[in-house]
Design a protein around this motif. Structure first.
Motif, PDB file in Angstrom:
ATOM      1  N   LEU A   1       0.811  -1.210   0.000  1.00  0.00           N
ATOM      2  CA  LEU A   1       0.000   0.000   0.000  1.00  0.00           C
ATOM      3  C   LEU A   1       0.853   1.273   0.000  1.00  0.00           C
ATOM      4  O   LEU A   1       0.409   2.320  -0.489  1.00  0.00           O
ATOM      5  N   HIS A   2       2.076   1.220   0.539  1.00  0.00           N
ATOM      6  CA  HIS A   2       2.871   2.452   0.566  1.00  0.00           C
ATOM      7  C   HIS A   2       3.277   2.860  -0.857  1.00  0.00           C
ATOM      8  O   HIS A   2       3.444   4.049  -1.139  1.00  0.00           O
ATOM      9  N   ILE A   3       3.402   1.890  -1.768  1.00  0.00           N
ATOM     10  CA  ILE A   3       3.674   2.221  -3.159  1.00  0.00           C
ATOM     11  C   ILE A   3       2.461   2.911  -3.787  1.00  0.00           C
ATOM     12  O   ILE A   3       2.598   3.838  -4.610  1.00  0.00           O
TER      13      ILE A   3
ATOM     14  N   VAL B   1       7.205   4.375 -14.261  1.00  0.00           N
ATOM     15  CA  VAL B   1       6.674   4.897 -15.521  1.00  0.00           C
ATOM     16  C   VAL B   1       6.066   6.288 -15.318  1.00  0.00           C
ATOM     17  O   VAL B   1       6.276   7.218 -16.119  1.00  0.00           O
ATOM     18  N   VAL B   2       5.301   6.438 -14.229  1.00  0.00           N
ATOM     19  CA  VAL B   2       4.702   7.743 -13.937  1.00  0.00           C
ATOM     20  C   VAL B   2       5.793   8.794 -13.704  1.00  0.00           C
ATOM     21  O   VAL B   2       5.716   9.922 -14.209  1.00  0.00           O
TER      22      VAL B   2
ATOM     23  N   ALA C   1       5.860 -10.532  -8.284  1.00  0.00           N
ATOM     24  CA  ALA C   1       5.423 -10.130  -9.616  1.00  0.00           C
ATOM     25  C   ALA C   1       4.487  -8.917  -9.526  1.00  0.00           C
ATOM     26  O   ALA C   1       4.627  -7.949 -10.285  1.00  0.00           O
ATOM     27  N   ILE C   2       3.524  -9.006  -8.584  1.00  0.00           N
ATOM     28  CA  ILE C   2       2.599  -7.877  -8.424  1.00  0.00           C
ATOM     29  C   ILE C   2       3.333  -6.650  -7.895  1.00  0.00           C
ATOM     30  O   ILE C   2       3.142  -5.513  -8.370  1.00  0.00           O
ATOM     31  N   TYR C   3       4.238  -6.866  -6.938  1.00  0.00           N
ATOM     32  CA  TYR C   3       4.960  -5.750  -6.332  1.00  0.00           C
ATOM     33  C   TYR C   3       5.891  -5.081  -7.344  1.00  0.00           C
ATOM     34  O   TYR C   3       6.034  -3.848  -7.381  1.00  0.00           O
ATOM     35  N   PHE C   4       6.513  -5.923  -8.179  1.00  0.00           N
ATOM     36  CA  PHE C   4       7.386  -5.374  -9.213  1.00  0.00           C
ATOM     37  C   PHE C   4       6.571  -4.560 -10.230  1.00  0.00           C
ATOM     38  O   PHE C   4       6.996  -3.493 -10.669  1.00  0.00           O
ATOM     39  N   ALA C   5       5.385  -5.110 -10.584  1.00  0.00           N
ATOM     40  CA  ALA C   5       4.530  -4.367 -11.516  1.00  0.00           C
ATOM     41  C   ALA C   5       4.095  -3.038 -10.903  1.00  0.00           C
ATOM     42  O   ALA C   5       4.032  -2.003 -11.591  1.00  0.00           O
ATOM     43  N   GLU C   6       3.821  -3.054  -9.598  1.00  0.00           N
ATOM     44  CA  GLU C   6       3.415  -1.816  -8.925  1.00  0.00           C
ATOM     45  C   GLU C   6       4.562  -0.809  -8.907  1.00  0.00           C
ATOM     46  O   GLU C   6       4.367   0.387  -9.206  1.00  0.00           O
TER      47      GLU C   6
END
Length: 824
Positions: free
Chosen positions: A114-116, A187-188, A176-181
């Motif tokens: 959530l901190h990401i 990217v932003v 995988a999810i954390y890396f995508a996040e």
């Protein structure tokens, strides 16, 4: 949170913090190699993480307090993100030190996950841009959908593994999810780096670097954890020795985040000043949020086709169902907020329109041709005397307010507009309920249905009563002015701001014999004498550009073809607010005065000529007759003195006295003859004559007169030389009689444009302006003599500061040519 006093001074923060971070990294590396196994290394690492995260959160919170708008939102999100991240080292310290085991995976990972989200929200706030003034419905909804998407993804992919023994797969799924996040965050940040300007570009670059370093460290640590010991006791013998070294990624990245907060605090003023207006389209972000939410159930349905334990599959199915329900609820909320925002915007627009109508004395109207009803809104009190802001009535009720004389014209204009499919525009009068009349200017447009029939007509009516009154008053004022101007016995003209004439009174037209159409613009110039036209237009244009009064003399052709001398006086015209409106002027025929002046000048010239001739005659008589007689009388007295015996002393004394007086009379008569007509001037020239005059007056009146001559030719016309000699005589006579000076200077010089005679004394002086009203014959005589030969006289003097008299005349001018030039 940290107190403001905890933060060091700006100079210390940026210069010393890298040293502190390097010391922490060196200490962690040393302990990682020394304490290869056991909980001591975890304790140090987690304490370091906790301290750094709390420090970063506190600095970000202070930055948020001292900023406004999106910059405050940016630092607030970062402060909460770092604070949420600090829960992870707290959980590790509690479980490892007190309970002797690592915290549960699903309890440890939500704060990380959530901190990401909060960091993404911080950078998505785009603090380098200033948001337009609008309600934050869409921004809030997009953030909630992003949070919903990431939470659903986390729950969907990780929560079912609580009911299986596949811990490694759960860790890899999380990574995988954390890396995508984290990749989404990068990217932003990359997009913002591309679109922003310094100093915000530097802030985004540092955030990108720190986040990238954390992403790499997190990925490596989770992969090693999943492959080495996903379920063992990480504080015991099997705890990987590389955990401390891998933790240096986290220490370095968190220290970098602290340094970013310090840099933001130091450059707070510059960051605030470089904020730009946000003009981007937010519909794309809303679309991306909806696509992300929709992708969740689709991914879940696809995942149901895989071969998994029934428990995990049931949980995934439940998550998909909950996601669909929440998606429907989100769609409802989105529609509700959009409608609410739309209604608020419409209400605000209507309120602004109503206020604009009332403040501008305007009324909006709308007619429905099918029902025959019309609605009016705006300043109804001024227009109709209706004490309301809106009113609905039939078409006949409106016509009842239109002035009877204007109803037919108004109705015809509306019908023509409908028939021709053109906008309506017209002016008419309204009669209020109290009988007062108002002038109205109305515009409108008719809207037709698909079959071409008129459906409705809308428009706006503006009260122009004040304008009509002003126009009427202006027209009356102009009529009064024209009446007075046409009766005036002088020629009057007016011009606009473009220098072109816009009005001539009847006296002007009668004088020139031309029509108003011919004289307007620059037509009047055709009546000016060709020799005077260029100078007249130049003087007029120069005064016009400078916005000053002017006076011009020129000749203008009368209706009978004769040219008459005119004196034209012009003054600029200004409005009450200082706006320049052009010029107004008057002309007076001064031909008779010019002729009188010319006659007086000719008479004056003849008088001076006669005076000089008489001076010459008297001087000759004195020299040739009286001087000779006195000389003979002196000889006789001398002979008589010799015949008187020496014993007759008294008689001899009387004869001697008579002889002396005879000599004095002879000397005075000689001087008088010289003053009346200088023989030196005639025989040796102007300069020697002036020198002799100065020496004569110096010896006679005991005053030192210095004469200077500079490059003056001896070939000076006689009339010019005589004029300058008389001017010098009169000037020095005034010095002797009135100045009380002990010395004076006379300077005769030749310049490229003429001869200059300058007489200066340091006497008592006088005020030329005061003396000009009662000038003596001396000054008048000097000016008149110089005028005849084409010269000029200037006098500079003031009380107790002496006097300077300067006579200037053209070198090659003669009296006749100068007279012609002066007359022209």
């Amino acid at each position: 949170m940290l107190d403001a006093s905890f933060t060091p001074k700006p100079g210390f923060r940026l210069s010393s913090w890298p040293t502190v971070a390097a010391f922490l990294l060196l200490t962690q590396a040393t302990l990682s190699l020394a304490l290869k196994q056991g909980g001591g290394l975890i304790a140090f690492c987690e304490f370091a993480y906790l301290f750094l995260l709390l420090l970063a959160s506190g600095i970000a919170a202070l930055n948020a307090v001292h900023n406004r708008q999106t910059i405050r939102l940016f630092w607030s999100f970062l402060a909460v993100a770092f604070g949420l991240w600090a829960l992870v080292p707290c959980a590790w310290l509690y479980n490892v030190l007190l309970l002797g085991k690592i915290p549960a995976f699903l309890f440890d990972t939500p704060p990380l996950f959530l901190h990401i989200v909060l960091m993404i929200a911080a950078v998505a706030a785009r603090p380098h841009l200033k948001l337009p003034a609008q309600r934050p419905y869409r921004t809030t909804l997009n953030f909630l959908m992003l949070l919903f998407f990431l939470v659903i993804a986390y729950t969907y992919f990780l929560f079912p593994y609580e009911y299986t023994s596949r811990a490694s797969i759960m860790i890899l799924h999380f990574e995988a999810i954390y890396f995508a996040e984290n990749l989404l965050l990068l990217v932003v940040l990359g997009t913002l780096i591309h679109r922003s300007q310094p100093p915000w570009k530097s802030i985004y670059w540092h955030l990108f670097g720190a986040s990238a370093l954390y992403t790499v460290g997190s990925m490596v640590a989770n992969i090693i954890w999943a492959l080495k010991d996903p379920s063992g006791d990480l504080t015991g013998q099997s705890f990987p020795a590389a955990r401390g070294l891998l933790g240096m990624f986290f220490t370095a990245s968190i220290s970098w985040f602290v340094w970013i907060g310090l840099q933001g605090r130091r450059h707070a003023a510059e960051l605030t000043q470089t904020v730009q207006m946000d003009t981007s389209d937010r519909r794309q972000s809303s679309l991306f949020a909806m696509v992300a939410v929709v992708a969740i159930p689709v991914a879940g349905i696809v995942d149901l086709l895989r071969n998994e334990p029934s428990t995990a599959r049931s949980i995934r199915l439940l998550i998909v169902f909950v996601a669909l329900v929440l998606l429907a609820f989100a769609a409802f909320i989105r529609d509700y907020l959009s409608n609410r925002e739309f209604a608020a915007d419409v209400g605000l627009a209507n309120e602004r329109l109503r206020l604009a109508m009332e403040s501008g004395k305007s009324v909006g109207w709308d007619w429905d041709f099918k029902t025959g009803e019309g609605s009016w809104f705006g300043d109804l009190s001024t227009f109709f005397g209706i004490q309301s802001t809106t009113y609905t009535g039939q078409e006949e009720e409106f016509y009842r307010f239109v002035h009877p004389d204007d109803r037919e014209q108004f109705a015809k204009g509306v019908k023509d507009s409908i028939r021709r499919h053109e906008p309506y525009a017209g002016e008419f009068r309204l009669v209020c309920s109290d009988g007062t009349q108002r002038h109205v200017a109305a515009t409108g447009k008719c809207y037709h249905s698909s079959d071409g029939q008129p459906a409705r007509m809308s428009g706006v009516a503006v009260d122009i009563t004040d304008r009509k009154r002003a126009e009427q008053e202006l027209q009356e004022s102009e009529e009064r002015f024209r009446l007075v101007a046409n009766k005036a016995p002088v020629l009057i003209w007016m011009s606009g701001t473009d220098k072109l004439c816009t009005f001539f009174n009847q006296c002007w037209l009668d004088f020139t014999g031309q029509s108003m159409a011919h004289e307007l613009g620059e037509g009047w110039a055709s009546g000016v004498h060709p020799e005077d036209l260029a100078a007249c237009l130049r003087r007029y244009s120069d005064a016009f550009d400078a916005r000053v009064d002017f006076e011009i003399e020129y000749r203008m052709r009368r209706f009978d073809g004769k040219y008459r001398w005119m004196v034209d006086l012009g003054v600029p015209r200004f409005e009450a607010d200082g706006t320049f409106r052009g010029y107004i002027g008057s002309c007076v025929d001064v031909t008779d005065r010019k002729l009188s002046e010319q006659s007086l000048e000719e008479l004056s010239g003849r008088l001076i000529t006669a005076q000089e001739e008489e001076r010459t005659r008297i001087a000759r008589e004195l020299h040739d007759d009286f001087s000779q007689r006195l000389a003979l009388q002196g000889i006789g007295l001398a002979q008589l003195w010799k015949k008187v015996p020496e014993s007759e002393r008294e008689e001899r004394a009387k004869v001697q006295d008579l002889l002396k007086r005879n000599q004095e009379i002879s000397s005075d008569m000689h001087s008088l003859s010289h003053r009346l007509h200088s023989s030196k001037l005639e025989h040796v020239g102007l300069a020697p004559a002036l020198m002799g005059l100065c020496e004569e007056l110096s010896s006679k009146f005991q005053i030192h007169i210095e004469f200077t001559e500079r490059g003056v030719s001896s070939k000076i016309p006689k009339d010019v030389a005589l004029c300058l000699f008389r001017v010098a005589q009169e000037s020095l006579g005034n010095v002797v009689k009135h100045s009380r000076a002990k010395q004076a200077q006379v300077e005769l010089s030749c310049t490229s444009d003429g001869i200059r005679l300058r007489t200066v004394d340091a006497g008592v002086g006088f005020d030329p302006d005061v003396r000009s009203a009662r000038a003596g014959i001396g000054l008048v005589s000097m000016r008149e003599r110089l005028r005849i030969v084409g010269g000029g006289l200037s006098i500079r003097s003031s009380p107790m500061r002496g006097t300077e008299i300067l006579a200037v005349m053209p070198l090659s001018a003669d009296a006749k040519e100068a007279n012609v030039t002066s007359n022209n």
